[in-house]
Design a protein around this motif. Structure first.
Motif, PDB file in Angstrom:
ATOM      1  N   ASP A  24      34.447   8.408  25.741  1.00  0.00           N
ATOM      2  CA  ASP A  24      34.807   7.850  24.427  1.00  0.00           C
ATOM      3  C   ASP A  24      33.749   6.855  23.963  1.00  0.00           C
ATOM      4  N   GLU A  25      34.080   6.098  22.932  1.00  0.00           N
ATOM      5  CA  GLU A  25      33.061   5.232  22.347  1.00  0.00           C
ATOM      6  C   GLU A  25      32.754   4.032  23.240  1.00  0.00           C
ATOM      7  N   ASP A  26      33.514   3.859  24.350  1.00  0.00           N
ATOM      8  CA  ASP A  26      33.221   2.741  25.243  1.00  0.00           C
ATOM      9  C   ASP A  26      32.138   3.071  26.268  1.00  0.00           C
ATOM     10  N   THR A  27      31.608   4.286  26.231  1.00  0.00           N
ATOM     11  CA  THR A  27      30.535   4.648  27.165  1.00  0.00           C
ATOM     12  C   THR A  27      29.210   4.617  26.427  1.00  0.00           C
ATOM     13  N   CYS A  28      28.271   3.881  27.006  1.00  0.00           N
ATOM     14  CA  CYS A  28      26.932   3.811  26.412  1.00  0.00           C
ATOM     15  C   CYS A  28      26.135   5.030  26.830  1.00  0.00           C
ATOM     16  N   MET A  29      25.565   5.725  25.869  1.00  0.00           N
ATOM     17  CA  MET A  29      24.846   6.966  26.161  1.00  0.00           C
ATOM     18  C   MET A  29      23.595   6.719  26.991  1.00  0.00           C
ATOM     19  N   THR A 104      21.213  13.411  25.406  1.00  0.00           N
ATOM     20  CA  THR A 104      21.566  12.130  24.763  1.00  0.00           C
ATOM     21  C   THR A 104      20.514  11.750  23.744  1.00  0.00           C
ATOM     22  N   PHE A 108      22.238  11.399  20.401  1.00  0.00           N
ATOM     23  CA  PHE A 108      22.508   9.959  20.254  1.00  0.00           C
ATOM     24  C   PHE A 108      21.212   9.166  20.140  1.00  0.00           C
ATOM     25  N   GLU A 111      21.457   5.543  19.224  1.00  0.00           N
ATOM     26  CA  GLU A 111      21.816   4.553  20.236  1.00  0.00           C
ATOM     27  C   GLU A 111      20.589   4.054  20.975  1.00  0.00           C
ATOM     28  N   CYS A 121      23.844  -2.695  22.023  1.00  0.00           N
ATOM     29  CA  CYS A 121      24.490  -1.628  22.775  1.00  0.00           C
ATOM     30  C   CYS A 121      25.871  -1.497  22.181  1.00  0.00           C
ATOM     31  N   ARG A 122      26.063  -0.445  21.397  1.00  0.00           N
ATOM     32  CA  ARG A 122      27.298  -0.428  20.612  1.00  0.00           C
ATOM     33  C   ARG A 122      28.535  -0.225  21.490  1.00  0.00           C
ATOM     34  N   ALA A 123      28.365   0.295  22.665  1.00  0.00           N
ATOM     35  CA  ALA A 123      29.520   0.433  23.554  1.00  0.00           C
ATOM     36  C   ALA A 123      29.755  -0.830  24.359  1.00  0.00           C
TER      37      ALA A 123
END
Lengths: 203, 766
Positions: A24-29, A104, A108, A111, A121-123
């Motif tokens: 989900d969005e809580d994982t940094c790519m 990625t 992404f 990111e 780091c958006r996550a």
């Protein structure tokens, strides 16, 4: 999206274990790519040079980025390394090793760019790019975080809002986990990349 | 990829032996980026000094895990002693054998290592490679005659590396050739002539010493006749020396007492066979294909001519040569053979006879060849009559069907090479039917006079072939034993040590010409200091009859002189009008007078020639044989081989010789003694190289496990071996390489010199 070889290949994924990972969005790519590269680096048998040393070079670069020490040109360097390893490794492990980085980068790219150029780091995963903050309005001054801080980085008095000494903070997240008042939040992109912080301490 | 490699390669080039000839350096120079994008702190650190055996040092940090050394040992040297351990960046080379890196070809891994990971423990950190000057030379140990480069600096030999020659040694060299060179500059070298005054050998001048030798020779000749003088010329001397040596005795002195076979007692060494049926010019032992059958008879090339073993193995594995190994025991080469035949020691002649009979029985003889070039086939076939294959098989303990199978392969193959080794030579001494059997086998199948056909006799030393060519053989003269037991009044011993090789009685006057104060030299009246192969130029003839030129690399040690100069000076003082200024003038005389050496002047031997390199498997992408130029370096070519009679006289007729195989000695409760050689020995030359010492085996005796069980001997036990009046104590090896009722002892280790082959010995536990 049909699950068959062709469509997965078109996406840059493979059929097999670890071919598809749901996050989900809580994982940094970037951190995810680093995690996979670390795995590959440990699994490499060492027989061929690209896998033995190329994955190490990729891992080092990714680690650097997640620590907030990324430099301009790192994205291009990663893409070049990934291409070299993919085309010249001898076995399936080495040939698919750069896939997490390549996919990625493909989906992404933003990111990566945020990590490098925005210090974001958006996550809120990459420790070099985040900061824990105590919201004074919500803080009850209960001393729980202060007593449990692993680095003794929290200062404050009973029943008064606490604050964090960023020179000591290890970004372990204990304060956020223990706070009963949700008074600790994680911010990113506030200009405090590790590099800048290092520089500030030196000065 | 270079960038990857450099990420974990240490930058200790300034103290790296490979620096200056390092492919990684060269490639980085040619293609590498000027700047590394890799952080220095993530370099991988590992052990810098790991002794990989006695001869090789491994630097794990420099290793780039290319696995060339592992593959060389597995695929070319056939010693599976190296392997990988761990994985990832921790992948490292380890030795799998005990003792570590137990291979006779370990030195080659230094050459092929693309970085400075594998270094010679001898040369390590002793010089920068660009300061070492390379002189082309020829190895002076065994009879393969590997081409080498002597790396000289400050008048010292720093290292020896192979010089590529596709027809002799390719790019390989055995460890003996590579590391055993310290004798040339040893402090024990003789530097001045020594003259016996009273009981002591004292330093004298050249003039004095030569005058004394000449006057004593002249005196002996007038008082006791020319036959009271004898000459022993070692087969380590060059062709020029041996030619002048025999010329001195035959022309100036008038004596025929000439010998070279000091320390090996074989009477018939097959020189006449080689002269007639020697392998055709153009034979390349490293590139024999499936159309060539190679019969290796009574030989152990692993110990005696290691590079020939290496090249035969390569021929079999890469090009599919059809190898048949026949010996009284199992040798290392046997495992690559299509057929490995173990006959009974002493019954070699019956084995050969069985093969010949099987060929004739099945009508596989080459009728065209026999009609054209063999004089007496009918008679010969008649003499075969009573010896059926079955009878021969029973006597030599090889199954008749195996003999028939070998016979078919030999007769039907388009090409046949016979390599006869030391054990076959000794068999010839006891039984002339072995030699005549080899000749008959070649003649009835018509396998002579062409490339890849004929006989190669594997001789012990670098110039045994030259010594045979120049007739240092007791034809009409006294034998080595007779000369060494005092039957001559004056003895001239050049480059040999008869006193160490057996019983020796000092004659009235003894001259020794050598590098060291040998056992014989200690007894001598005059000792003349000679030069080693590294200090002078000359030619050696290898076991394939290839004459090869070598150049001087060092300045002479002390006042030492080349052997030919000393001989010429003695001849001058005896009244001969010899005018030789350089060794090339002697070779010109040889080229003009000796028919086999016709045209082999230094100029001809130094001609630049192109050698085809086999197409397959040598990194050649075109699939076509490429040519490599030989002789660009200081003008030394790949050598020239002289042609056998079968080649040079295409119309000559040959006679088959019939010798009744020797009677089998009656069964004896004692063991048959087979004699072998170990590559590393305790000789004068070896003892000067410290690092090879641990590689020299302790004297041992090999016993079959059945016999060992009966005698109560375990592997590694001390045993006493007695024969005639001699008793020696040795360590037993029980490993199934020798047949029952035989024991094998290497004859060049401590206390095992001059063993009589074929003697019956008694073995008992100590």
């Amino acid at each position: 999206m049909p699950i068959d070889y062709e469509s997965l290949t078109a996406l840059g994924a493979i059929m097999g274990s670890g071919g598809l990972v749901v996050v989900d969005e809580d994982t940094c790519m970037v951190d995810l790519a680093r995690y996979f590269m670390n795995f590959v680096q440990e699994e490499s048998c060492g027989k061929c040079t690209p896998c033995r040393l190329g994955t190490k070079a990729m891992l080092d670069t990714l680690t650097r980025i997640t620590q907030g020490r990324g430099e301009a040109g790192d994205i291009e360097y990663l893409a070049e390394l990934a291409d070299a390893v993919k085309t010249s490794a001898l076995c399936g492990l080495g040939q698919t090793a750069p896939n997490p980085v390549l996919t990625t980068l493909r989906y992404f790219h933003d990111e990566y760019a945020e990590h490098l150029y925005g210090g974001v780091c958006r996550a809120r995963v990459c420790k070099g790019l985040i900061r824990y903050e105590i919201i004074p309005e919500l803080c009850a001054g209960c001393l729980v975080c202060l007593r449990n801080c692993t680095m003794n980085a929290i200062v404050g008095e009973k029943l008064k809002p606490h604050s964090i000494n960023y020179a000591l903070c290890g970004k372990c997240g204990v304060c956020k986990a223990l706070c009963k008042f949700d008074a600790v939040r994680v911010t990113t992109g506030n200009g405090y990349s590790l590099k800048q912080l290092d520089r500030a301490i030196v000065q | 990829m270079l960038e990857f490699l450099l990420t974990s390669h240490p930058l200790d080039c300034p103290i790296c032996d490979k620096g200056g000839e390092c492919p990684l350096q060269n490639l980085t120079m040619a293609y590498g980026p000027g700047k590394s994008r890799f952080p220095v702190e993530s370099k991988f650190h590992n052990e810098k000094r790991v002794p990989l055996g006695d001869l090789i040092m491994l630097d794990r940090e420099r290793c780039i895990q290319c696995s060339r050394c592992v593959r060389l040992q597995d695929e070319i040297a056939d010693d599976h002693v190296l392997g990988f351990q761990a994985r990832g960046r921790g992948l490292e080379i380890v030795s799998l054998s005990d003792p570590p890196f137990d291979s006779k070809f370990s030195g080659n891994t230094i050459d092929i290592c693309p970085v400075g990971a594998l270094t010679s423990r001898d040369f390590r950190l002793s010089a920068r490679v660009w300061e070492v000057r390379d002189y082309p030379s020829v190895c002076a140990h065994c009879s393969v005659g590997c081409n080498i480069l002597i790396g000289e600096r400050d008048h010292d030999i720093k290292r020896i590396v192979p010089r590529e020659n596709e027809s002799v040694n390719e790019i390989f060299l055995c460890d003996k050739g590579r590391f055993v060179h310290h004798f040339a500059t040893a402090p024990e070298r003789l530097t001045t002539p020594l003259i016996r005054r009273g009981w002591k050998l004292e330093v004298g001048s050249w003039n004095e010493a030569l005058n004394l030798v000449a006057s004593k020779f002249a005196e002996t000749r007038t008082q006791h006749g020319a036959s009271a003088l004898g000459g022993l010329g070692g087969d380590r001397a060059s062709n020029e020396d041996l030619y002048l040596f025999q010329k001195l005795f035959r022309q100036v002195i008038g004596s025929n007492n000439l010998e070279h076979r000091v320390g090996w007692s074989a009477t018939n060494v097959g020189a006449d066979l080689v002269r007639l049926y020697g392998a055709g010019v153009g034979t390349n032992l490293g590139a024999l294909d499936k159309n060539v059958t190679v019969l290796v008879l009574g030989a152990d090339p692993e110990e005696e001519q290691p590079v020939i073993r290496l090249r035969l193995t390569k021929s079999v594995r890469w090009y599919g040569a059809n190898l048949i190994v026949a010996n009284g025991r199992v040798t290392k080469l046997a495992k690559h053979a299509k057929q490995s035949l173990v006959y009974k020691y002493g019954a070699e002649a019956y084995f050969l006879l069985g093969v010949i009979r099987a060929i004739v029985d099945e009508g596989l003889e080459n009728r065209d060849f026999i009609a054209a070039r063999v004089a007496n086939f009918e008679e010969f076939a008649k003499s075969l009559e009573p010896n059926t294959v079955e009878r021969c098989a029973e006597l030599c303990h090889v199954k008749p069907e195996k003999i028939r199978d070998a016979a078919r392969q030999i007769a039907q193959s388009p090409n046949l090479l016979i390599l006869s080794g030391r054990e076959a030579m000794f068999a010839q001494q006891n039984d002339p039917a072995v030699a005549s059997g080899i000749a008959a086998l070649l003649l009835i199948t018509g396998h002579v006079g062409r490339a890849n056909n004929g006989l190669i006799a594997l001789y012990p030393h670098n110039n045994s072939m030259g010594a045979l060519d120049f007739g240092l053989l007791s034809e009409g003269g006294l034998s080595v034993r007779e000369m060494a037991s005092g039957k001559v009044r004056a003895l001239y011993a050049m480059a040999c040590d008869p006193a160490a090789a057996g019983e020796f009685t000092k004659p009235a006057f003894l001259v020794v010409q050598d590098l060291f104060l040998t056992e014989t030299a200690k007894l001598a009246d005059v000792v003349l200091p000679a030069q080693s192969f590294a200090e002078r130029e000359g030619t050696f003839t290898n076991t394939e009859r290839r004459v090869q030129l070598f150049r001087a690399a060092l300045k002479p040690i002390g006042e030492s002189k080349p052997d030919w100069w000393i001989i010429a000076e003695i001849a001058k003082r005896l009244g001969a009008e010899w005018k030789y200024g350089r060794s090339s003038e002697i070779m010109e005389e040889i080229a003009a007078t000796a028919p086999r050496y016709a045209g082999m002047t230094y100029a001809a031997l130094a001609e630049n020639v192109k050698m085809p390199r086999p197409a397959y498997g040598q990194g050649n992408p075109s699939d076509q044989p490429t040519e490599i130029a030989m002789g660009e370096l200081e003008n030394v070519s790949s050598g020239k081989a002289w042609r056998s009679v079968a080649e040079s006289e295409p119309n000559a007729k040959f006679e088959l010789v019939w010798n009744e195989p020797g009677q089998q000695s009656p069964e004896d409760s004692r063991q048959y003694l087979a004699v072998a050689r170990s590559l590393y020995d305790r000789g004068t030359l070896m003892s000067q190289t410290q690092i090879v010492r641990p590689r020299v085996p302790k004297p041992w005796v090999e016993i079959n496990s059945q016999d060992a069980e009966q005698l109560g001997i375990e592997n590694g036990a001390r045993v006493r071996v007695s024969f005639d009046s001699r008793v020696i104590e040795l360590t037993a090896r029980v490993d199934g390489h020798v047949p029952p009722d035989a024991v094998l002892i290497p004859s060049n280790l401590d206390g095992t010199a001059a063993l009589p082959l074929g003697a019956r010995v008694k073995v008992e536990k100590v």
